[in-house]
Design an enzyme around this catalytic site. Structure first.
Site, PDB file in Angstrom:
ATOM      1  N   ARG A 103     -19.065  68.961  16.945  1.00 43.08           N
ATOM      2  CA  ARG A 103     -19.556  70.746  17.154  1.00 43.08           C
ATOM      3  C   ARG A 103     -18.722  70.879  16.712  1.00 43.08           C
ATOM      4  NH1 ARG A 103     -25.094  71.750  19.539  1.00 43.08           N
ATOM      5  NH2 ARG A 103     -24.379  71.486  21.384  1.00 43.08           N
ATOM      6  N   ASP A 104     -17.176  70.553  17.059  1.00 47.10           N
ATOM      7  CA  ASP A 104     -15.946  71.905  16.813  1.00 47.10           C
ATOM      8  C   ASP A 104     -14.675  71.125  16.421  1.00 47.10           C
ATOM      9  OD1 ASP A 104     -14.878  74.469  17.476  1.00 47.10           O
ATOM     10  OD2 ASP A 104     -14.286  73.742  19.156  1.00 47.10           O
ATOM     11  N   PRO A 105     -14.954  70.082  14.713  1.00 48.17           N
ATOM     12  CA  PRO A 105     -13.828  69.484  14.688  1.00 48.17           C
ATOM     13  C   PRO A 105     -12.938  70.822  13.562  1.00 48.17           C
ATOM     14  CG  PRO A 105     -15.594  69.134  13.346  1.00 48.17           C
ATOM     15  CD  PRO A 105     -16.096  70.161  14.460  1.00 48.17           C
TER      16      PRO A 105
END
Length: 153
Positions: free
Chosen positions: A71-73
């Site tokens: 959810r946050d690459p």
């Protein structure tokens, strides 16, 4: 993260929980994140960009096979180790997912948010990671070169 065993995911060796704190012993990466050199690089050759993006996408694919959505690459969560291989880190926003269960928590970094987050509708967790990969690829011409030949199996 303790269940993740992939060469491009930061390894967690031990988690100790007390009544007041949680202590995590993790792999040390003696490199830097993509966030600092991203603005200093004028561009990458196509072959270098393919290697870098291949490592990143293979790592996210592995996470999805384990039913984990990052959810946050983003560049700040992608480190480069001493062998010039990427290491995905910072799983603070990650969660387990299933194809049947839609997520509804608004989380990600604003420039990387999928439209579904702004629409406040439930979404497939892996969509966030795929959207973020698209943003990374769009800006990939500014990523530093990677020297590894690691590809997905």
């Amino acid at each position: 993260m303790e269940t993740m065993e992939h060469p491009n995911v930061i390894q967690v060796f031990q988690v100790t929980e007390t009544t007041e704190n949680i202590y995590t012993r993790m792999e040390h990466v003696s490199g830097e994140s993509y966030s600092s050199p991203i603005l200093e690089v004028n561009g990458m050759q196509e072959q270098e960009a393919q290697r870098a993006f291949s490592q990143i996408t293979c790592t996210v694919h592995y996470c999805h096979e384990k039913y984990v959505v990052h959810r946050d690459p983003k560049p700040e969560n992608i480190l480069v180790n001493a062998r010039a291989n990427i290491k995905l880190c910072d799983f603070d926003l990650s969660c387990r997912f299933t194809a049947e269960h839609k997520l509804d928590m608004f989380c990600s970094t604003l420039p990387y948010c999928v439209p579904e987050l702004y629409q406040l509708v439930k979404y497939d967790g892996s969509v966030i990671d795929l959207w973020n990969l698209g943003v990374l690829l769009f800006h990939g011409h500014r990523l530093p070169p990677i020297q590894s030949n690691h590809l997905c199996d």
